[in-house]
Design a protein around this motif. Structure first.
Motif, PDB file in Angstrom:
ATOM      1  N   GLY A  65       0.812  -1.206   0.000  1.00  0.00           N
ATOM      2  CA  GLY A  65       0.000   0.000   0.000  1.00  0.00           C
ATOM      3  C   GLY A  65       0.846   1.256   0.000  1.00  0.00           C
ATOM      4  O   GLY A  65       2.072   1.220   0.066  1.00  0.00           O
ATOM      5  N   GLU A  79      -7.616   1.719   1.089  1.00  0.00           N
ATOM      6  CA  GLU A  79      -6.879   1.623   2.350  1.00  0.00           C
ATOM      7  C   GLU A  79      -6.279   2.948   2.790  1.00  0.00           C
ATOM      8  O   GLU A  79      -6.240   3.261   3.982  1.00  0.00           O
ATOM      9  N   GLU A  80      -5.789   3.748   1.842  1.00  0.00           N
ATOM     10  CA  GLU A  80      -5.100   4.982   2.235  1.00  0.00           C
ATOM     11  C   GLU A  80      -5.986   6.218   2.192  1.00  0.00           C
ATOM     12  O   GLU A  80      -5.523   7.333   2.476  1.00  0.00           O
TER      13      GLU A  80
END
Length: 299
Positions: free
Chosen positions: A218, A260-261
């Motif tokens: 990620g 996710e980020e």
């Protein structure tokens, strides 16, 4: 000036910096509670639109001492305009915060014309506003923050090696989103409040399309987006347009696998009242003690 500001904002020093571009900026540096008694280096959180934002955001530096929160220690760096240009900050921000080549939407033109016709702004002001929107240089301002101001501040305060953040609201939010899409260093986190993506053909969309697929580990840079309920559901067309475009941004980031980020929050505020709430949401989401520790590991 510094004496007056220290009377208004505790633990705040003011300086003026002339960039390589020739533009001169006012910079407010606010240190947290206990800074003088400590020797620890701290991350910097940059806040743009300093002439407006410093009074609403700098006082929140005490949240890192709130026992009910987990906000990590930081030094706030608010960046605005100096001297006579301070009175023109609302126009000059167009030059510095809007990405190069950003189109001016029909809705924006309609909004400005309505403000002129109602007497809220003059034709001269409208012309100056549009002239700056026709020649935008967010890339130059971003380079000033990262290549000029950050090294300067490293010589003035105790600056950590990692964990730095960038926050902006409205066009400042557009700037923060643009900087995240550019993988701008040294920032680990970005807060984009009600980002002014006012055109459906905004420059942010090709930048999102050009994003690579996230790797197994990620991205090390987090983005926090906020939008105000009144912008999305209220009666003002330009804010509804910005709200719809931000939802498109979120959908395209999700399609790119960037869940996710990227974090998101819908706030019960208006465009005018949302700045402080957006900044606090960013702090509580991205700049917590646990998140800062993970950020140090990724850096």
């Amino acid at each position: 000036m510094s004496e007056m500001l220290n009377g208004c904002f505790a633990d705040t020093e003011y300086l003026e910096v002339t960039a390589r571009s020739g533009h001169r900026y006012g910079v407010w540096v606010t240190t947290p509670p206990g800074y003088a008694e400590s020797t620890d280096p701290l991350p910097l959180i940059y806040v743009v639109d300093g002439n407006w934002a410093v009074g609403l955001t700098a006082p929140l530096i005490v949240t890192q001492a709130d026992p009910y929160l987990t906000v990590a220690p930081y030094i706030q760096v608010s960046v605005g305009y100096a001297g006579e240009e301070a009175a023109q900050w609302a126009e000059l921000r167009n030059r510095d915060l809007v990405p190069p080549g950003e189109p001016v939407s029909d809705e924006m033109l309609t909004t400005l014309a309505a403000a002129r016709d109602s007497g809220a702004m003059s034709q001269e002001y409208m012309d100056a506003y549009l002239d700056l929107l026709a020649d935008t240089h967010a890339d130059v301002f971003l380079a000033f923050l990262t290549e000029e101001l950050h090294p300067l501040l490293q010589s003035k305060v105790r600056v950590s090696e990692s964990g730095h953040g960038l926050f902006g609201y409205s066009y400042g939010g557009l700037f923060a989103l643009y900087a995240w899409l550019q993988d701008a260093s040294p920032f680990a986190t970005f807060g984009a409040g009600s980002p002014g993506v006012a055109a459906t053909d905004s420059q942010v969309f090709p930048l999102i399309a050009a994003l690579s697929e996230p790797g197994a580990g990620g991205s090390s840079q987090r983005l926090h987006l906020t939008l105000n309920e009144a912008e999305l559901l209220g009666p003002i067309p330009i804010y509804r347009e910005i709200g719809r475009n931000l939802l498109t941004v979120v959908a395209e980031l999700q399609a790119k696998g960037r869940t996710e980020e990227v974090s998101k929050a819908l706030l019960h505020e208006t465009h005018l009242t949302g700045l402080q709430a957006s900044f606090l949401s960013y702090l509580k989401t991205c700049h917590t003690r646990s998140a800062s520790a993970h950020g140090d590991e990724r850096a």
